[in-house]
Design an enzyme around this catalytic site. Structure first.
Site, mmCIF file in Angstrom:
data_model
loop_
_atom_site.group_PDB
_atom_site.id
_atom_site.type_symbol
_atom_site.label_atom_id
_atom_site.label_comp_id
_atom_site.label_asym_id
_atom_site.label_seq_id
_atom_site.Cartn_x
_atom_site.Cartn_y
_atom_site.Cartn_z
ATOM 1 N N VAL A 163 53.643 39.622 46.728
ATOM 2 C CA VAL A 163 52.743 38.485 46.977
ATOM 3 C C VAL A 163 52.105 38.661 48.345
ATOM 4 C CG1 VAL A 163 52.609 35.984 47.232
ATOM 5 C CG2 VAL A 163 54.220 36.989 45.596
ATOM 6 N N TYR B 4 34.024 45.265 48.031
ATOM 7 C CA TYR B 4 33.699 44.986 46.617
ATOM 8 C C TYR B 4 32.663 43.881 46.517
ATOM 9 C CZ TYR B 4 34.073 42.678 42.075
ATOM 10 O OH TYR B 4 33.768 42.067 40.880
ATOM 11 N N THR C 286 30.015 38.399 40.009
ATOM 12 C CA THR C 286 31.258 37.721 40.381
ATOM 13 C C THR C 286 31.020 36.549 41.333
ATOM 14 O OG1 THR C 286 33.317 38.045 41.614
ATOM 15 C CG2 THR C 286 31.505 39.461 42.224
ATOM 16 N N ASP C 287 31.942 35.590 41.318
ATOM 17 C CA ASP C 287 31.858 34.468 42.266
ATOM 18 C C ASP C 287 32.196 34.913 43.692
ATOM 19 O OD1 ASP C 287 34.598 34.861 41.972
ATOM 20 O OD2 ASP C 287 35.073 32.767 41.518
ATOM 21 N N LEU D 42 34.259 55.963 31.521
ATOM 22 C CA LEU D 42 35.702 56.069 31.282
ATOM 23 C C LEU D 42 36.423 56.489 32.566
ATOM 24 C CD1 LEU D 42 35.859 57.640 27.689
ATOM 25 C CD2 LEU D 42 35.860 55.228 28.344
ATOM 26 N N LYS E 131 28.734 43.891 45.179
ATOM 27 C CA LYS E 131 28.230 43.074 44.060
ATOM 28 C C LYS E 131 27.091 42.165 44.548
ATOM 29 C CE LYS E 131 29.580 42.889 40.336
ATOM 30 N NZ LYS E 131 29.290 43.665 39.098
ATOM 31 N N ASN F 29 37.788 34.431 38.323
ATOM 32 C CA ASN F 29 38.816 35.398 37.882
ATOM 33 C C ASN F 29 39.094 35.300 36.388
ATOM 34 O OD1 ASN F 29 39.292 35.047 40.818
ATOM 35 N ND2 ASN F 29 40.948 36.496 40.400
HETATM 36 P P1 NAD Z 1 36.965 46.961 34.770
HETATM 37 O O1 NAD Z 1 37.273 47.678 36.040
HETATM 38 O O2 NAD Z 1 38.065 46.587 33.848
HETATM 39 O O3 NAD Z 1 35.932 47.833 33.912
HETATM 40 C C1 NAD Z 1 34.841 48.500 34.482
HETATM 41 C C2 NAD Z 1 34.283 49.458 33.436
HETATM 42 O O4 NAD Z 1 33.150 50.114 34.008
HETATM 43 C C3 NAD Z 1 35.262 50.561 33.021
HETATM 44 O O5 NAD Z 1 35.240 50.722 31.627
HETATM 45 C C4 NAD Z 1 34.747 51.791 33.732
HETATM 46 O O6 NAD Z 1 35.032 52.996 33.045
HETATM 47 C C5 NAD Z 1 33.242 51.509 33.759
HETATM 48 N N1 NAD Z 1 32.570 52.221 34.850
HETATM 49 C C6 NAD Z 1 32.947 52.269 36.163
HETATM 50 N N2 NAD Z 1 32.098 53.042 36.854
HETATM 51 C C7 NAD Z 1 31.153 53.473 35.968
HETATM 52 C C8 NAD Z 1 30.002 54.288 36.085
HETATM 53 N N3 NAD Z 1 29.672 54.859 37.254
HETATM 54 N N4 NAD Z 1 29.235 54.519 34.977
HETATM 55 C C9 NAD Z 1 29.589 53.959 33.789
HETATM 56 N N5 NAD Z 1 30.684 53.198 33.621
HETATM 57 C C10 NAD Z 1 31.465 52.953 34.696
HETATM 58 O O7 NAD Z 1 36.107 45.707 35.199
HETATM 59 P P2 NAD Z 1 36.079 44.227 34.587
HETATM 60 O O8 NAD Z 1 37.135 43.431 35.219
HETATM 61 O O9 NAD Z 1 35.980 44.322 33.117
HETATM 62 O O10 NAD Z 1 34.687 43.733 35.193
HETATM 63 C C11 NAD Z 1 33.468 44.010 34.515
HETATM 64 C C12 NAD Z 1 32.311 43.445 35.323
HETATM 65 O O11 NAD Z 1 32.481 42.042 35.486
HETATM 66 C C13 NAD Z 1 32.218 44.030 36.739
HETATM 67 O O12 NAD Z 1 30.862 44.195 37.042
HETATM 68 C C14 NAD Z 1 32.850 42.963 37.618
HETATM 69 O O13 NAD Z 1 32.286 42.993 38.910
HETATM 70 C C15 NAD Z 1 32.487 41.698 36.866
HETATM 71 N N6 NAD Z 1 33.434 40.573 37.018
HETATM 72 C C16 NAD Z 1 34.775 40.747 36.824
HETATM 73 C C17 NAD Z 1 35.622 39.634 36.917
HETATM 74 C C18 NAD Z 1 37.115 39.752 36.682
HETATM 75 O O14 NAD Z 1 37.849 38.787 36.910
HETATM 76 N N7 NAD Z 1 37.630 40.878 36.215
HETATM 77 C C19 NAD Z 1 35.104 38.369 37.223
HETATM 78 C C20 NAD Z 1 33.714 38.249 37.426
HETATM 79 C C21 NAD Z 1 32.892 39.355 37.300
HETATM 80 O O1 DAU Z 2 36.737 36.108 41.347
HETATM 81 C C1 DAU Z 2 36.340 37.147 40.491
HETATM 82 C C2 DAU Z 2 37.046 38.428 40.881
HETATM 83 O O2 DAU Z 2 38.396 38.276 40.496
HETATM 84 C C3 DAU Z 2 36.419 39.654 40.219
HETATM 85 O O3 DAU Z 2 35.107 39.822 40.665
HETATM 86 C C4 DAU Z 2 37.251 40.908 40.546
HETATM 87 O O4 DAU Z 2 36.724 42.025 39.834
HETATM 88 C C5 DAU Z 2 38.677 40.652 40.100
HETATM 89 O O5 DAU Z 2 39.477 41.765 40.448
HETATM 90 C C6 DAU Z 2 39.235 39.386 40.745
HETATM 91 O O6 DAU Z 2 39.403 39.573 42.166
HETATM 92 P P1 DAU Z 2 40.718 39.043 42.949
HETATM 93 O O7 DAU Z 2 40.847 39.822 44.191
HETATM 94 O O8 DAU Z 2 40.729 37.573 43.039
HETATM 95 O O9 DAU Z 2 41.848 39.460 41.853
HETATM 96 P P2 DAU Z 2 43.292 40.133 42.027
HETATM 97 O O10 DAU Z 2 43.928 40.089 40.674
HETATM 98 O O11 DAU Z 2 43.243 41.437 42.727
HETATM 99 O O12 DAU Z 2 44.048 39.103 42.971
HETATM 100 C C7 DAU Z 2 44.193 37.734 42.616
HETATM 101 C C8 DAU Z 2 44.906 37.042 43.773
HETATM 102 O O13 DAU Z 2 46.262 37.529 43.846
HETATM 103 C C9 DAU Z 2 44.290 37.342 45.129
HETATM 104 O O14 DAU Z 2 44.387 36.184 45.948
HETATM 105 C C10 DAU Z 2 45.175 38.451 45.709
HETATM 106 C C11 DAU Z 2 46.547 38.148 45.113
HETATM 107 N N1 DAU Z 2 47.396 39.333 44.848
HETATM 108 C C12 DAU Z 2 46.870 40.337 44.109
HETATM 109 C C13 DAU Z 2 47.612 41.471 43.826
HETATM 110 C C14 DAU Z 2 47.034 42.604 43.021
HETATM 111 C C15 DAU Z 2 48.698 39.388 45.343
HETATM 112 O O15 DAU Z 2 49.186 38.451 45.999
HETATM 113 N N2 DAU Z 2 49.432 40.508 45.048
HETATM 114 C C16 DAU Z 2 48.950 41.567 44.342
HETATM 115 O O16 DAU Z 2 49.672 42.574 44.139
#
Ligand code: NAD
Ligand code: DAU
Length: 357
Positions: free
Chosen positions: A216, A160, A135-136, A40, A164, A189
């Site tokens: 942006v 990050y 993640t990709d 959390l 990963k 994403n």
């Molecule tokens: P998020 O940040 O919304 O959630 C992460 C969760 O992990 C939270 O509930 C947090 O409390 C928990 N957490 C963090 N550190 C912890 C620890 N030390 N011990 C236990 N719990 C912990 O992340 P998300 O966007 O839901 O991503 C989940 C997974 O999927 C991640 O591994 C991320 O790399 C991967 N992923 C995310 C995306 C995306 O677009 N969001 C895409 C591809 C892969």
């Molecule tokens: O591709 C998978 C990944 O997608 C996951 O592994 C990550 O956990 C997730 O956060 C996401 O990463 P991105 O960096 O692509 O997502 P983000 O939403 O931060 O940004 C999306 C795009 O928008 C990126 O090109 C940066 C841009 N951006 C983002 C923010 C927050 C802006 O231009 N302005 C902003 O304020």
């Protein structure tokens, strides 16, 4: 399969993707026990899963994957058949500001979890699965052409994605070295309900609603491949049950958008939904200094999971985006609860530090 009994540990189940996955598993497999293990952090919120918190096949255990005693405790309390590991620090901008937290959680935490599973399973891995959700971004950045395939070389650029990539390598190392039965997926994403409003879409929806600037990065020309979060949860369920041990699966939406085009689409929909004059949300667009090391383009070739496991995205992007906006507009209480206190302070500090161009 639904009638079998299994106990599955999901880490990070209070976060964005984890909460959708936990809900799917709890509802789809009444005979399973789903144990949600989550620290959390600011990104984890039990508000995300109130609808299933009293389900008889669901348990929440608060804990940190970095703390080996927390893991020892949960692995001695339950006899897990499988682990689906999502817990991570997940926001690229935070990793640029605070890389060490990402190394500790994403690398050390993953190794601790691998060790805990290996130890608890006493090297008898029959019927066990350790699945790492990745993640990709591990593949780096694409030019105008081409797609990420499962055998694309790793080339992470941010703290990050490097963390990963490292955790993926360690998961594979445990497969080759110890025979731990692992699976990995690398997804593009995600978008949808319950995403913490520091990521592009929920942040911009929140800012448009409150008439705040839309920062942006750079020229807004970077490209991301967007996938509906519930489609990702379905893919994870499919891979967990049907994927081949030792294999990697790429997951993506065949849905590439240049950031600025996506932002204009979002602004157009927000004007309609908020009953504002056409063009008023786009007036909030503010170009700011680019993200350091900003990857230009991500695009997934998802042929393997489509062909081998029959998974395809279920929802068209325009529909998903509209549903996403509606969810954030209808869930102000959720938004207020996660953006109050420390987060709002953090965001305002970060935002005020941005250099405008
Ligand atoms: P998020 O940040 O919304 O959630 C992460 C969760 O992990 C939270 O509930 C947090 O409390 C928990 N957490 C963090 N550190 C912890 C620890 N030390 N011990 C236990 N719990 C912990 O992340 P998300 O966007 O839901 O991503 C989940 C997974 O999927 C991640 O591994 C991320 O790399 C991967 N992923 C995310 C995306 C995306 O677009 N969001 C895409 C591809 C892969
Ligand atoms: O591709 C998978 C990944 O997608 C996951 O592994 C990550 O956990 C997730 O956060 C996401 O990463 P991105 O960096 O692509 O997502 P983000 O939403 O931060 O940004 C999306 C795009 O928008 C990126 O090109 C940066 C841009 N951006 C983002 C923010 C927050 C802006 O231009 N302005 C902003 O304020």
């Amino acid at each position: 399969m639904e009638n079998q009994t299994k106990t599955i540990l999901v880490t990070g189940g209070a976060g964005f993707i984890g909460s959708h996955l936990v809900r799917l598993l709890v509802n789809k497999y009444p005979n399973y026990k789903i144990v949600n293990f989550d620290k959390l952090t600011y990104a984890g919120n039990l508000f995300n899963i109130t609808d299933i918190e009293n389900a008889p096949n669901y348990v929440f255990e608060k804990g940190d994957i970095v703390e080996t005693e927390h893991l020892d405790k949960v692995f001695s309390k339950y006899d897990f058949d499988g682990v689906i590991h999502l817990a991570a620090e997940s926001h690229v901008d935070r990793s640029i500001a605070h890389p060490t937290e990402f190394i500790v959680t994403n690398i050390v935490g993953t190794v601790n979890l691998l060790n805990a599973a290996k130890h608890a399973w006493k090297d008898n891995f029959e019927g066990k699965t350790f699945y790492h959700v990745s993640t990709d971004e591990v593949y780096g950045s694409l030019g105008d052409e081409g797609f990420f395939l499962e055998d694309t070389s790793y080339d992470p650029r941010s703290p990050y994605s490097a963390s990963k990539a490292s955790s993926d390598h360690l998961v594979r190392a445990y497969f080759h070295t110890y025979g731990l039965p692992v699976k990995i997926s690398n997804c593009s994403n995600n978008y949808g309900p319950n995403q913490f409003p520091e990521k592009l879409l929920p942040l911009f929806i929140h800012n448009i609603k409150n008439n705040k600037a839309l920062p942006v990065y750079g020229e807004g020309l970077n490209i991301r491949d967007w996938l509906w979060v519930k489609d990702h949860a379905v893919a994870i369920d499919n891979i967990y049950h049907n994927g081949v041990l030792g294999e990697t699966y790429n997951i993506g939406g065949h849905n590439e958008w240049k950031n600025i085009d996506l932002i204009h689409k979002l602004c157009e929909l927000m004007d309609q939904k908020l009953g504002r004059e056409a063009g008023s949300s786009a007036g909030l667009i503010t170009y700011v200094k680019d993200r350091a090391g900003h990857d230009m383009r991500y695009a997934i070739d998802a042929t393997k999971i489509e062909k081998d496991l029959g998974w395809v995205p279920s929802i068209q992007f325009e529909e998903g985006l509209s549903l996403t906006i509606d969810w954030y507009l209808e869930n102000e209480e959720w938004l207020d609860s996660v953006t109050s206190g420390d987060y709002q302070k953090y965001y305002d500090e970060q935002y005020n530090k941005r250099e405008f161009v």
